[in-house]
Every structure is written in structure tokens, then in C-alpha cells.
Design an enzyme around this catalytic site. Structure first.
Site, PDB file in Angstrom:
ATOM      1  N   HIS A  59       0.832  -1.207   0.000  1.00  0.00           N
ATOM      2  CA  HIS A  59       0.000   0.000   0.000  1.00  0.00           C
ATOM      3  C   HIS A  59       0.867   1.258   0.000  1.00  0.00           C
ATOM      4  O   HIS A  59       2.076   1.223   0.271  1.00  0.00           O
ATOM      5  CB  HIS A  59      -0.903   0.006   1.234  1.00  0.00           C
ATOM      6  CG  HIS A  59      -0.127  -0.144   2.506  1.00  0.00           C
ATOM      7  ND1 HIS A  59       0.596   0.888   3.076  1.00  0.00           N
ATOM      8  CD2 HIS A  59       0.076  -1.218   3.305  1.00  0.00           C
ATOM      9  CE1 HIS A  59       1.195   0.468   4.172  1.00  0.00           C
ATOM     10  NE2 HIS A  59       0.897  -0.822   4.330  1.00  0.00           N
ATOM     11  N   ASP A 334       4.289  -5.035   3.648  1.00  0.00           N
ATOM     12  CA  ASP A 334       5.735  -5.226   3.752  1.00  0.00           C
ATOM     13  C   ASP A 334       6.075  -6.608   4.297  1.00  0.00           C
ATOM     14  O   ASP A 334       7.044  -7.239   3.856  1.00  0.00           O
ATOM     15  CB  ASP A 334       6.372  -4.135   4.620  1.00  0.00           C
ATOM     16  CG  ASP A 334       5.630  -3.881   5.927  1.00  0.00           C
ATOM     17  OD1 ASP A 334       4.679  -4.636   6.253  1.00  0.00           O
ATOM     18  OD2 ASP A 334       5.995  -2.913   6.636  1.00  0.00           O
TER      19      ASP A 334
END
Length: 427
Positions: A59, A334
């Protein structure tokens, strides 16, 4: 996602035209031929036809997930203003096409109000612009440079999946707006799953034995030589007590968010920003432990199975029309990308930044009918582990994945068996 996952949870009929256009696509045709491994004939890239693209992305920039004690930047609500060019209507469903599931993550984030009024983990207009730019880059690659995708969104060409977290859904919207210039031929549907069974991030709730296997590693990481001393140095500079639970993951979460938004930051954070990132990577690697193959399997094995299944469906001549897409988009995190990069052998020891993408292209040679994979990370060509060069024979690429890919059945079995093994080993 970074701090929550590591703490509470312990841690997506062109034919000849395509191949001809590919010849003039400068980014991918720096050489007309790719030399193969010793003893192998070179591959004529002009005869490669792009068949499918899969993009896994993080994102865009957001507010921190948890503020640090004492020093807090001001997260003004103006950062939530939506850039007009990123507007694009979409619908969210579960994987079966039903109603959007409840998001426990978003409910939890709303309980943390940051200085300035924003909630924790909210996508900002900086993040929206980042995702729009990523969409524009994909448009240049797959619409303008080569006529692979339609210039407007077509649900028959594109499949979209995201974790059920609002910043990811909104990031996907912005990417699609950039990719298709806010034009569509049909409804945009973003598929998502229940948090308890999601596989686009390491799911410690669904795989309890993964939680058991990694339990305590984050806390133990803070005690490792080098990490411990550096952490103490940063805490002392910020006036933070040594026993308040702040570690390099939470420090990076704040400093990265502040820097990308050009917000005033604590002088200590600014001074040690590079060291904080490196020690956060060291901490994450200690928690994941790349030598622990089963933990990596349980972390992203089911997601790898999805990516591999998409490849095999395109290859299989028995696959019914309409059962595959040209483009698969996966909005992840991540903590998804890092184990994927480790498994693929392309991890650069830097924390995956906001709006970063891992892109996988599938090609078929028009004459030999051989299949190849081309991998990109952050827009740069990569050589996956086990591959002779950037253009990787598909069998070699799948062989690299096979040690970590888990079908849903194997995932469930491994999650259950691992716990028994752990108890048997007295851990």
C-alpha cells in the site's frame, strides 16, 4: 501492519501484435537476444509473447500504526484529502462474490487517534499519489509500450485481490485509476477474505503453530549484540525508558511515515534513520529466520500457491476460456513482500518501501513454445534464485518456488503438525 503482525500476530487476442510491439519496448529489449546458460542457445526476445502479468504491491504511504512516546508528529486531517485524479468507483466482495467481510484491523486502528486527528494506519494523499504513479508506470509498460491490456479497465482482463484493510483497498483504487485513467468497461470488484483465513500476509491467527514457532523471537531480537546497544542509544536520545516496549520495528514505522510526508521529526530519529532501517531489517530477519524453511512456508506458502496456480492455468491448454486473466493485482504488505523476496533470492536488505511492487511476467516463445518468467522488483529486472539470468525458464522458476509453495491442504497439515513437533522438541 508492520508492528501489529510482528507483535499481536507475532508476526494479486493480441498475438503477433504483442510480440512485434515487444521488439520496440526499450526497457525489455536492451539486447535482442538473451544469452542462455552455458550449453544453451540464446533466446530471441523478439519471438516472446507476453501471456500474463502478476503484481504484488505494498500500500501507499500512511500514518503510523502506533505513536512513539514523547515525540509525536502532527497528522493533520488535510492529509486525507483525495486527489481528484485518483477517484475510481469500486466494490468490495468476499472471495465468493458475497458481502465484504468485517475488518478487525480497521476496527482496531480506529481506536488509536494520532496527534492532529488521524487514525492509525490511514492512507494519506501522499500514499494515494504514490499508488497512482505506480498505476501510471504499469500503464506505460502494458498499455502504451506494448498493447497487452485494454486502455480502459475490463473485468475480463483484470483480477483484483486485496487484504481487507481500508488503506489497501484505497491504494488499489488509486493504482487502478492511474493504470486505466479512471476509465472502465465494467464494474471494478476487489476481492478480499476474512482476516482469520487471509493468506496475503503471514496469518498467525490461522496458523497457530507459526505463532508458536516464532513466539518470543521479536523480544529476543532486541537482546542480540549490536541491536541491543543501538536500540539503547536511540532510546536514550529520545528520552524513552528502556522497558517501554519500543523496538526498531516501531521506530522505523514512525520515522518512515514522517519522512515520506516531510513532517518534522525528532532529531534523534532523523540522525539515526538509516541505522533504524537496517536494525529493523535485522530484527525482522531474526524473527523470520530464513533458514527456518517451514516458517517461511507457513508465512507465504499459500500465497505462492496462488501465484503458481495462475501460471499453470495459463500454460494448460485445457484451461477453459475466461478462467484466467491477463493481469492479477494483489494488494499486500511489507511483511508479505519480505519473505517473498527472501524465497526468490532477491532481497536487497532494505525494508520494502511504501507503494513498492514485485512484478512477475509470463512469456511464451512463439516458435519453440517454451515458457519463461521475467521478474521485476521496484521496476528493476531481477535474477531469481536458480535462474541463469533475468529471463528465467519457467521450470527453473517453479523449482525455486516448490520448496515453499503450500496448497490449502498442505498448509493446514503443516500448521497442525508443526505445533506437535514444536511441543515434542520441548520449545
Amino acid at each position: 501492519m508492520i508492528t501489529r503482525v510482528f507483535s499481536v500476530r507475532v508476526w494479486a487476442p493480441v498475438g503477433v501484435l504483442t510480440s512485434l510491439a515487444y521488439c520496440v519496448h526499450q526497457r525489455r529489449v536492451a539486447r535482442a537476444e538473451t544469452p542462455g546458460a552455458p550449453g544453451q542457445r540464446p533466446v530471441d526476445r523478439s519471438l516472446l509473447e507476453l501471456k500474463m502479468v502478476q503484481v504484488v504491491f505494498r500500500h501507499g504511504a500512511r500514518s503510523p500504526l502506533k505513536p512513539l512516546p514523547r515525540e509525536q508528529a502532527e497528522w493533520n486531517l488535510q492529509l486525507l484529502e483525495v486527489p481528484p485524479q485518483t477517484q475510481f468507483d469500486y466494490t468490495v466482495t468476499n472471495l465468493a462474490g458475497g458481502l465484504k467481510p468485517h475488518s478487525p484491523f480497521d476496527s482496531q486502528y480506529r481506536k488509536t487517534v494520532l496527534k492532529g486527528g488521524m487514525f492509525a494506519g490511514q492512507l494519506t494523499n501522499v500514499g494515494m499519489q504514490q499508488m497512482f504513479a505506480l498505476g501510471q508506470r504499469l500503464r506505460k509498460s502494458y498499455v502504451e509500450d506494448i498493447p497487452f491490456l485494454s486502455p480502459t479497465f475490463n473485468p475480463l482482463e483484470v483480477f483484483v485481490r486485496s487484504t481487507n484493510i481500508y488503506r489497501n483497498l484505497e491504494s488499489t483504487r488509486c493504482l487502478l485509476a492511474g493504470l486505466f485513467q479512471s476509465q472502465k468497461e465494467g464494474p471494478i470488484v476487489i476481492h478480499t477474505d476474512e482476516a482469520s483465513s487471509e493468506v496475503l500476509y503471514p496469518n498467525y491467527q490461522n496458523c497457530w503453530s507459526l505463532q508458536e514457532r516464532t513466539k518470543g523471537r521479536r523480544q529476543a531480537a532486541c537482546l542480540q549484540p549490536g541491536i541491543s546497544e543501538d536500540l539503547q542509544k536511540v532510546k536514550e536520545g529520545m528520552g524513552i525508558a528502556s522497558n517501554d516496549g519500543v523496538d526498531f520495528l516501531s521506530l522505523l514505522d514512525n520515522v518512515a511515515a514522517e519522512q515520506v510526508h516531510s513532517l518534522p521529526s525528532c532529531p534523534t530519529l532523523r540522525r539515526f534513520a538509516q541505522m533504524i532501517e537496517q536494525r529493523a531489517v535485522d530484527t525482522a530477519l531474526y524473527v523470520m529466520q530464513r533458514e527456518d524453511r517451514e516458517s517461511l512456508q507457513m508465512a507465504v506458502g499459500p500465497f505462492l500457491h496462488i501465484l503458481e496456480s495462475n501460471l499453470r492455468k495459463v500454460m494448460d491448454p485445457a484451461t477453459a476460456p475466461g478462467k484466467t486473466r491477463k493481469l492479477y493485482l494483489y494488494a499486500a504488505h511489507d511483511v508479505t513482500l519480505m519473505p517473498l523476496l527472501i524465497i526468490l533470492g532477491i532481497f536487497d536488505h532494505k525494508w520494502p518501501p511504501f507503494a513498492v511492487d514485485l512484478t512477475m511476467e509470463l512469456y511464451q516463445h512463439r516458435e519453440s513454445k517454451e515458457w519463461f518468467v521475467q521478474l521485476y522488483y521496484r521496476g528493476e529486472e531481477q535474477v531469481p534464485k536458480g535462474c541463469p539470468d533475468q529471463l528465467c525458464p519457467l521450470d527453473k522458476f517453479l523449482n525455486t518456488l516448490s520448496a515453499y509453495t503450500l496448497s490449502p491442504e498442505k498448509y493446514h497439515t503443516l500448521c497442525s503438525q508443526a505445533h506437535v513437533i514444536e511441543l515434542g522438541d520441548g520449545e
